[in-house]
Write a protein that holds these residues in place. Structure first.
Motif, short mmCIF file in Angstrom:
data_model
loop_
_atom_site.label_atom_id
_atom_site.label_comp_id
_atom_site.label_asym_id
_atom_site.label_seq_id
_atom_site.Cartn_x
_atom_site.Cartn_y
_atom_site.Cartn_z
N SER A 51 50.98 -21.35 -78.55
CA SER A 51 51.88 -20.22 -78.80
C SER A 51 51.13 -18.92 -78.61
CB SER A 51 52.43 -20.28 -80.23
OG SER A 51 53.21 -21.43 -80.42
N LYS A 52 51.90 -17.86 -78.45
CA LYS A 52 51.34 -16.51 -78.35
C LYS A 52 52.08 -15.60 -79.31
CE LYS A 52 50.16 -16.93 -73.49
NZ LYS A 52 50.55 -16.57 -72.14
N LEU A 53 51.32 -14.72 -79.93
CA LEU A 53 51.91 -13.66 -80.73
C LEU A 53 52.16 -12.49 -79.79
CD1 LEU A 53 52.65 -12.27 -83.44
CD2 LEU A 53 50.27 -11.59 -83.58
N TYR A 55 45.97 -19.18 -91.62
CA TYR A 55 45.06 -18.09 -91.30
C TYR A 55 45.89 -16.84 -91.03
CZ TYR A 55 45.71 -18.16 -86.16
OH TYR A 55 46.21 -18.08 -84.91
N MET A 56 45.21 -15.71 -90.99
CA MET A 56 45.89 -14.43 -90.86
C MET A 56 45.29 -13.67 -89.69
SD MET A 56 46.63 -11.72 -93.95
CE MET A 56 44.96 -11.73 -94.51
N LEU A 88 49.96 -17.06 -90.53
CA LEU A 88 50.35 -18.23 -89.75
C LEU A 88 50.00 -19.50 -90.49
CD1 LEU A 88 48.88 -16.66 -86.59
CD2 LEU A 88 51.28 -17.17 -86.82
N GLN A 89 50.84 -20.52 -90.32
CA GLN A 89 50.63 -21.81 -90.98
C GLN A 89 50.80 -22.93 -89.97
OE1 GLN A 89 52.25 -22.63 -94.96
NE2 GLN A 89 53.47 -24.22 -93.99
N LYS A 90 50.00 -23.96 -90.14
CA LYS A 90 50.04 -25.11 -89.25
C LYS A 90 51.08 -26.11 -89.76
CE LYS A 90 46.95 -28.35 -86.97
NZ LYS A 90 45.55 -28.76 -86.85
N GLY A 91 52.20 -26.18 -89.07
CA GLY A 91 53.26 -27.12 -89.42
C GLY A 91 53.73 -26.94 -90.86
N GLU A 92 53.87 -28.06 -91.57
CA GLU A 92 54.29 -28.02 -92.97
C GLU A 92 53.12 -28.14 -93.93
OE1 GLU A 92 57.46 -27.53 -94.03
OE2 GLU A 92 57.95 -27.23 -91.92
N LEU A 103 54.51 -17.49 -90.66
CA LEU A 103 54.91 -17.76 -92.04
C LEU A 103 55.28 -16.49 -92.77
CD1 LEU A 103 55.18 -19.82 -94.35
CD2 LEU A 103 52.78 -19.44 -94.85
N GLY A 104 54.55 -15.39 -92.52
CA GLY A 104 54.84 -14.13 -93.19
C GLY A 104 54.18 -12.98 -92.45
N TYR A 105 54.54 -11.78 -92.85
CA TYR A 105 53.97 -10.58 -92.23
C TYR A 105 54.03 -9.43 -93.21
CZ TYR A 105 58.80 -9.09 -91.71
OH TYR A 105 60.09 -8.73 -91.97
N ASP A 106 53.21 -8.42 -92.95
CA ASP A 106 53.28 -7.18 -93.70
C ASP A 106 52.68 -6.07 -92.84
OD1 ASP A 106 53.94 -5.50 -95.79
OD2 ASP A 106 52.13 -5.89 -96.92
#
Length: 179
Positions: free
Chosen positions: A62-64, A113-114, A103-107, A90-93
Motif C-alpha cells: 500500500s501507499k499513503l 506503527y506511526m 497504521l495497524q497490521k490487519g486485526e 487506523l487513526g490520524y491527527d
C-alpha cells in the motif's frame, strides 16, 4: 393592489433565499470507483487530504497518498509514501504542521506503527510503537508532540502517552496509567 403585494412578498423571499455559498475552485484527482476515499482535514492556511491506497494487482503493498491545498484549492503537491506490507490506516491527527498517521497490521492489535509527516518540508519519519502496551484502541491523538493512546486492556481502561521526540532519540518507554 391585491396583485402587487403578493408579487412584492415573492420578490422579497426570492432575494433572501439566494445561495450563501460561493464556488471558488475545484481540485480533482483521477481515481477509480474501487479506490479508497480521501480523508480531508482543515489545517492552518488550507486543507490536507490523505488515504492509504493498495497497489493494483495481487499484492498487499500500500501507499499513503496525501496532498495539500490552500483555501481556494490551489495545489501543486501530491505525494506518496510506501507503507509496510499488510498495514492499513487506523487513526490520524493533525497538530500544527505535522500530520500523524497510525497504521495497524490487519486485526492484530500488537503490530502498529506511526508515520509523522512534516507538511512544511514534506519529510516523513516512521515512529516505532514497540514500547506501547498492547491495547484495544478507542482514541488516538497528539498533543505537544506527545502521542496519546486510550483504550482497553484486559477489560480495563488504559491511557498511554508516548513522547515522540524522546522515542525517536533514545527509545524511551511510554508512560501508562490504568484507570
Amino acid at each position: 393592489m391585491k396583485k402587487i403585494i403578493p408579487l412584492f412578498v415573492l420578490l422579497l423571499f426570492s432575494l433572501a433565499s439566494q445561495a450563501q455559498v460561493m464556488f471558488v475552485n475545484r481540485f480533482e484527482i483521477e481515481s477509480k470507483f474501487q479506490d479508497n476515499n480521501f480523508t480531508i482535514v482543515k489545517r492552518p492556511g488550507g486543507l490536507v487530504g490523505f488515504r492509504v491506497q493498495p497497489d493494483k494487482g495481487f499484492n498487499l503493498k500500500s501507499k499513503l497518498q496525501y496532498f495539500l491545498t490552500d483555501y481556494e484549492l490551489a495545489s501543486d503537491t501530491f505525494r506518496e509514501i510506501a507503507v509496510k506490507d499488510f498495514y492499513d490506516l487506523l487513526g490520524y491527527d493533525l497538530e500544527g504542521d505535522f500530520l500523524y498517521i497510525l497504521l495497524q497490521k490487519g486485526e492484530a492489535i500488537s503490530d502498529r506503527y506511526m508515520i509523522e509527516i512534516d507538511l512544511e518540508n514534506d519529510l516523513a519519519k516512521e515512529i516505532d510503537l514497540t514500547n506501547i502496551y498492547t491495547l484495544e484502541l478507542k482514541e488516538f491523538f497528539v498533543v505537544n508532540r506527545n502521542a496519546v493512546f486510550m483504550g482497553l486492556s484486559d477489560l480495563r481502561p488504559v491511557v498511554q502517552i508516548l513522547d515522540i521526540e524522546a522515542n525517536n532519540r533514545a527509545g524511551a518507554a511510554a508512560r501508562a496509567a490504568y484507570l
